[in-house]
Each structure stands twice: as C-alpha cells, then as structure tokens.
Design an enzyme around this catalytic site. Sequence first.
Site, short mmCIF file in Angstrom:
data_model
loop_
_atom_site.label_atom_id
_atom_site.label_comp_id
_atom_site.label_asym_id
_atom_site.label_seq_id
_atom_site.Cartn_x
_atom_site.Cartn_y
_atom_site.Cartn_z
N HIS A 1 51.26 -51.53 52.91
CA HIS A 1 51.75 -52.47 53.92
C HIS A 1 53.21 -52.85 53.65
O HIS A 1 54.08 -52.71 54.51
CB HIS A 1 50.85 -53.72 53.92
CG HIS A 1 51.27 -54.78 54.88
ND1 HIS A 1 50.72 -54.91 56.13
CD2 HIS A 1 52.19 -55.77 54.80
CE1 HIS A 1 51.28 -55.93 56.78
NE2 HIS A 1 52.19 -56.47 55.97
N GLU A 2 53.45 -53.33 52.45
CA GLU A 2 54.82 -53.75 52.11
C GLU A 2 55.75 -52.54 52.11
O GLU A 2 56.93 -52.65 52.48
CB GLU A 2 54.85 -54.47 50.76
CG GLU A 2 53.90 -55.68 50.63
CD GLU A 2 54.06 -56.74 51.72
OE1 GLU A 2 55.16 -56.82 52.32
OE2 GLU A 2 53.07 -57.46 52.00
N HIS B 1 57.07 -52.16 55.52
CA HIS B 1 58.20 -53.07 55.80
C HIS B 1 59.49 -52.49 55.21
O HIS B 1 60.54 -52.49 55.86
CB HIS B 1 57.94 -54.44 55.15
CG HIS B 1 57.01 -55.34 55.93
ND1 HIS B 1 57.26 -55.72 57.23
CD2 HIS B 1 55.85 -55.95 55.58
CE1 HIS B 1 56.29 -56.54 57.64
NE2 HIS B 1 55.41 -56.69 56.67
N GLU C 1 56.14 -56.28 61.56
CA GLU C 1 54.71 -56.19 61.28
C GLU C 1 54.13 -54.91 61.87
O GLU C 1 53.18 -54.33 61.32
CB GLU C 1 54.03 -57.43 61.86
CG GLU C 1 52.76 -57.83 61.18
CD GLU C 1 52.90 -58.24 59.72
OE1 GLU C 1 54.04 -58.46 59.24
OE2 GLU C 1 51.87 -58.30 59.03
#
Lengths: 499, 499
Positions: free
Chosen positions: A264-265, A268, A294
């Site tokens: 997830h990160e 980003h 997001e």
Amino acid sequence: MEITEAVKKFKDQIKLLHAYEHAMGVMYYDIETAAPKNAIAGFSDTLAAFSEITYNISVNEENFKLLDFLTEHAGELDEITRREVEEAQRGLKLLRNIPVDEFVEYQRVQSEASSVWHDAKVNSDYALFEPYLKKLVDFNVRFAKYAAPDMDPYDYWLNEFEEGFTQDVLDKYFAGIKAALVPLIHRIGEKEQIENGFLHKNYPVWKQRELSDYLMEVMGIDRADCAIGETEHPFTTGFNKHDLRITTHYYENALESSMYSVIHEGGHATYEMGNSDELIGSSLAGGASCGMHESQSRFYENIIGRSRAFIELVFPKIKEMFPDELKGVSSEDFYCAVNRAEPSLIRTEADELTYSLHVLVRYEIEKKLMHGELDTKDVPSEWNRLYKEYLGVDVPCDREGCLQDSHWSGGSFGYFPSYSLGSAYGAQILHAMKKELDPDRLVREGKISVITDWLREHIHKYGRIKKPAELLDIACGEEFDPGYYVKYLTDKFSELYGL
Amino acid sequence: MEITEAVKKFKDQIKLLHAYEHAMGVMYYDIETAAPKNAIAGFSDTLAAFSEITYNISVNEENFKLLDFLTEHAGELDEITRREVEEAQRGLKLLRNIPVDEFVEYQRVQSEASSVWHDAKVNSDYALFEPYLKKLVDFNVRFAKYAAPDMDPYDYWLNEFEEGFTQDVLDKYFAGIKAALVPLIHRIGEKEQIENGFLHKNYPVWKQRELSDYLMEVMGIDRADCAIGETEHPFTTGFNKHDLRITTHYYENALESSMYSVIHEGGHATYEMGNSDELIGSSLAGGASCGMHESQSRFYENIIGRSRAFIELVFPKIKEMFPDELKGVSSEDFYCAVNRAEPSLIRTEADELTYSLHVLVRYEIEKKLMHGELDTKDVPSEWNRLYKEYLGVDVPCDREGCLQDSHWSGGSFGYFPSYSLGSAYGAQILHAMKKELDPDRLVREGKISVITDWLREHIHKYGRIKKPAELLDIACGEEFDPGYYVKYLTDKFSELYGL
C-alpha cells in the site's frame, strides 16, 4: 510590478517554504520512526517555531497582493506557474477570510481537542470528547461560510479535500455502494468462512524485514529513491521524487499486516516517484489529491497485490522464506486467506470489500453534523446504529466505535470520503488500463513495471498539475463512474465465496 | 539598551538558532541513517538555505552590538547567561575579524576540497588533493592571524578545539606518550600475539541488534531518551538531554566492531543525558569540548568496556546469544581478544594502546604545516616516515596513509589532538574516581550506574558551563597530568602480554 519580478518573488517564496516543509517533514518522519519517546517536547518547540515562520511568510498583505497580481496575469504564466498560483490562492482562501482571533482560538481548541480525544479514546469516554467535537463542528461550519458564503458548508469541505466532489456526486456514489455491497456482505456471511489461521503463526520480524525488501523489489521500487522505516501506524511521506519514505509495522503473528502495508505505502511512493522531472522544486510535486493518492496505494495493495496473479508470482518466495509456517499451504489457499472478507469494527483493519461501508458511516454522520441535523451528543448511538445496519456488527464501546479515528479531533470533516473514492478511481482506472494492457498476465510474469509505466504516463507524471477529475478524463476518457468499483467488488468476491 | 531587554533578545535568538540547529541536526541524522541515497541533493538545498538564514541571524552589526553590550555587563548576568554570551562571542570571533569575501572564498574552496579529497582517497591520488590542502593551510594560518594576531596560528586553532591546550602542553604530553609507548609496542611485537579469530566468525546482524539492546541496558541508557540507528561511520548526535541518538555499523564477520561502537557512542550519549535540567534550552547543553566528550566515550569503551570486570559481566549473555560461534571460548579468552594490540595503518580502527601514536603523527605534521616547516607536497613522505618510526608499519598507499581522514579536507587543523586527550583525561578521571569508588567491583556487580552517577556529578551535569581544565579540577582536584594515562596503558598491556 513587473510580471518577471513577481514570478521570481513567488518562486523564491516557494523555494523557501519548501525548505521549511522539507525540514518539518523529515522531523515528522524521524519522530514517527526513529526518535526516542522523550524527544517529543523538543520537537514540538521547533515545529511550533517553524509553523509560525511559514505562516508569516504566507499570510500577509504583501503576499496577498503578489498572488492577486499573478492571478490577474494568469494568462501570461506557464502552466506550472499558473497552477502553483492557483494552489497558493486555494491554500490561503480560508486564512484570508477568517478573523485572525477566531483562527488563533480555533488552533487552541484543536490542539486541546487532539489531546482530549486521545484520553477519551484510551478510556472509551465519549462524554469527555463531545464538547470539543461540538466546538470543532461549529468552527468548521463558520469557517466554510467565511471562505465560501454561497456554498453548503459540507460541500465546501468536501471540495477542499477532493476538488469537484460534493454531496451531489457522493450521495449517488454511496447509494450505489450501499445497494450493492450490503446484500453482498450479507450473503457472504451465510457462506463458509475462508481459513486464514496460517497467517497468524509466528513470523519472526527479521525475516519479515527481508520480505519487505523482496516486495519492494517486485514492485520495482528503486531503493536509492525510497527508504523504508518502522512505525506504529504506517504512512508514506516524501520530499521530492528522489526521496520517498514508506513505513510499516511488523506483527510477529500477522504476516499479511506488514506485507500489505508495504505494498500500500509502496503504491503511494510509486505515485510520487513517477512525477515528471519538471515538477522538482515546484509546489505541484506529489499527488493530485488525497483520493487520487489513495487510488494508487489501493491499486497496488488490492487490485494488484490481492490478485490471484500477484500471489502466484510471490508465493513461491514467501514459502521459501517461511517453509515451516506455510507447510501444506497452497498459493490458492494464500490468495483466499488474504482476501477473506468479514464485517468488523475498525476502519483501518477492514478488508477490501467492507472498507467503503466504514467510510459511508462517517460520511452520513459528518453530513448531518455539518447541517445541524445531528447533535454531537447523539453521535455514538447514530454510529452504532449504522454499523449494525450496514455491517451487521454490534459496537461494544466508543473506543472501537466513534472514537477510533483521529480525523474529527484534528478538525477534519469531509476527508473520509476520499479514502473510499480512491478505491473507486482505482477500479475505473483498471477498466481503462485493460483496454491497452493485460494486467493479470503482466503481474503473473513479474512485469509490474509495465503497469507502473502506464500509470505514470496517465497519472503519476502530472503531480498536482491536473485535478482529480481531469486525471480521470486523461486516464479513462470519461467522467467518474462508481459502477466499475461496484462491479469489480461484486465479481471478485462472488467468485471467491462461490456465490 | 536595558539589560533585561538585551538578555531577552539574546535568549530569543538562542531559541531561534536552536530550532534551526535542531532541524539541521535531525536532517543530518536522517541522511546518515535512514534517507535513501538520492535524497542528498534535496537535503543540500535545504541545509544551504538554513545555513544562510542562521548565518544572517548571527553575523550582523546589530547582533555584535548586543553581544558586546552583554559582555560589558557580564557581571550582572547569571552564570549560565554569562557563559552563553562568552560562547557566542567565541563562535563569532573569527567571523567578525575576517573580510567577508575571504570567508566566502574559503567556503567555496573548502566545499571543493571535500569533494576532491573524496576522489583522491578513492583513487589514492594525493597529487589531486595537494593543491587544496595547500590552500586550506594558507587560509587557516591567515584566519588565525585575523582572529588572534598575537598568537601562534597553530596554538590559536588548538585552543579553539580544546580551550587551554596549546603546543606547550601538547608537546610535553606527546613526548611522554612517545617515550613510553613506542618501546612498549616494540616489546609487545616480540611476544606471541593474542588469538582473536573467533571474533570474526559469522555473527548474524539481527542477533547483533539484540546485543546492542543488551549493551545499552547494561550501560543504564534509558531508551526513552536515546535511540540507536545504523550508519556507515558510527557517530552520536543529540538535540537535548531527552533526545540522543547513537549509531552503529554491523559487520557480520566482526563481532567486536559494533559492540564497541555501541559502548563508545553510548558513552557520548550518557554524557549529554547527564546534563543538569537547567541547561535545557540553553546554548550550553552538550559537552565541554571535543576532548572532554571523547574522554567519556572512551571511558565507557575502553576503561570500562575493555576491562576484565566488564567482560566477566557481559560474556555469559554474549555466549548465550552466540553459543556456536563462541564454543570453547572463555571469558578470559574474550577479554584478551578485545584487547589485542597491534600496530596498524588506520586511526579509526586502532586499538587502545596504539591509538595515540596515530594522533601524534597528525599533530607533528599539522604543526609543521601551520609553521611553514613542511611543504604540502612532502606530507606523504613525512607521514610514512612517522608511521614507520612510531608504529613500525609500512604505508602501502596514501589512501591508507595521509588521505585516510576527512578532517584536513574540511579545513580542520588542530582537532586531532582532542581525540588523544580524551583518553588521557579518562585515565586521570579514573584515578580520581578510585579514591571514592571501586569501579572494578561495581562493574562486576553490574552497577555501572554508580560510576555514571559519579561522572554525572563531576562532569556531565555541567555541560559547557565549565571549560575542560575546570572540569579536570572539579573531578580530579588537580591540573591535567598525562602520567596517569601512560601508567594506565603500561600496566594494562604489560599484564596482558606478560611483560
């Protein structure tokens, strides 16, 4: 004033402000990942000093005049400078229109509220926090009116966090989500649940650190541009496209927790690393909005990372790293386990399917609060009622209910929807991507970089030059359409649970 | 000007400068321990912007007047403020007396020199660096004359780094060292060497991390006030007594490397954590001087950490952590191995016994350079001659010779002696401590905190309120006496090698 002179002045200011933001950003990263516990007092002093300095650089008549001059001459500016001026005006809109003493008072209340919320959460004591929530709602309604007298106050805040997305769009969006997902989740509840016990055996942290390195490699993240740290609640921060920081948290008995934090990160970070070089040093580096940011993190986490293709790609290596823990587990078992859907209490721990219903609860409550249709005293009962209705769960205490998130205590109303929009953007982007690429095949072959290149070309390179709706148009050739998201979830979870 | 008003202005400035120093310090720590490689360009920009801002805060006529006013009224100031003014004047002495354009030119040359030195070292190409060294020597001689026209230039710089320690003291100091240690090292060279092969087996990094935690615990370091990071070349930094950072570097095949980095850096941190509370927020927090700081780090590293008592304390735990690697090794074997003395080429890797001779070589060369008695062209031959004479080793190339340290390329001449003085202070402090405590017994019983309390009471609590010579007087009741150091080394290593 000469336009050239004005632009120079403006650019010098951006550079100076960036230096402070950079320093404050590194300090924030440090305090969350590396600093000893007692460092916090010293940090607060330095951050307060810098906040005052940057406030004074931006909020003064001379700067307002400079920005207004540049706005009047917008037609003479290049695209980047024009958008930088727009963003600077946007950032100051509120501060230019509210009385200074009210702003100072607000900051005082907000700071107290954060601290009180923390205690209230620990003790699950909503009554302690309620008076602060009431004040913060009042402030935010009033501030919205100062900044945009003709706008509905909740629309004002929604639009601040995700430009172009106000209640008319979001009401329809959430209605569609609710209609499709509530019954789907109900039907899944009647099926046999997926086995995931093997994810909760003992996974030594030092081995999980090696897994993080492997996952970042698979994602194609250049470690010379992106570091990984360890923290309580994972986040990503970055100071330019060559200096991103992702973070994770290792739990010995929850393999998937850090694994999906990293992906997830990493999503980003991949977004910001994909900014075009011309954005270096501008105020437009980064992502277009919270929702668009997001969308990228969830694209990598869920659409790629929780796909059967991705698990087939990485499972052999994971099994090699943890042969005892994963004895007898197949790739398909692992795929099912990381996609197990189950209504729960805590938003940040929610699965891909139920996540947006957590957001919906918050959306409905914020909307009523901002319109005076719900007394702050009644937030817990409304919260618990909605969790029961949408997710079928009973909230045992406010700590695991309406006190779980920090957003309201920080004075943020209208931020939550962007979390959900991100997933919806992602599904729409996937649909567009599939017209040109075969993402499943690419993932299975370990060619995630081809997918990243596509995203870079259609989204990442623009940073904040384009607004979210413009990016959707560039990437998908159409307006926002939440139907793709509903279909994506319905298809994926129907197949998974054999509906 | 009113004295109260002047003091307030001065204190506000200290606070503001501290905010910048804090931010720059955290950024430095971050770049050395956490940041991705490519972050460096962005960091340079922000650090350059902040350097300029802090320079402008300090270096201006208004501030000079303020400081002069406070200096004239020193008698009316409390002890801390008086010393803060003194230190501020000291820090500006040079900048007030040199022409601005020369200073700017110096900074340019110094920055280039650092970069050229790096290349020269990598390629072992002294000729590349030589013209820069020549310029830097010239600048430093000239600057010393601007700042202190009546002083010998090398004395000026020595006194800058270690107040009160000029050539008359250091000549005698090093003469004593040389007379005692050169023959001692020669005699040891004729004895059978200590076996230390077991220290170079494979020690997994994740286990060494646990050893670091254990060692910090044994030292009594409160982790809420002190974090540990990982870096290339270990160092310690801190922002106040509740926020220290030590660093280490793990080598899989060298157990003692990180072990003694942790203890050494832990000693630096212990010093600053022991500052009295009244120094928080003042400019006098930290250590009295480089030499005094080094005295504390080396006290913990060598006098405590390499004592038989300490090894007896920690060896059972180390053996428990590495049972295979240390099979058949006794506590006494381990004690001997970590004290193995052997002449070598690299200062930073030198053992306790030979370390000061490495410093002596640099002292003699700096002295001649500053007096024009040695041409920069002849530095390598002089270096190699002295290494042969004092340590008996042949220098194979300048990378492992006169290009090994960064100090000269950074324009630092006169800094090296403080490294050696630290050890000498430590031995003298040990002698004084023994009149009141039994350090060996305390260490053996795991009561290092009693030793730390003594050091805090006699040294740490004062920060920079007292100068090095004053601290020696407080701790030892006498002037600096290098005899204790020579005796300490002679006794320890004679016993160890059975002389």
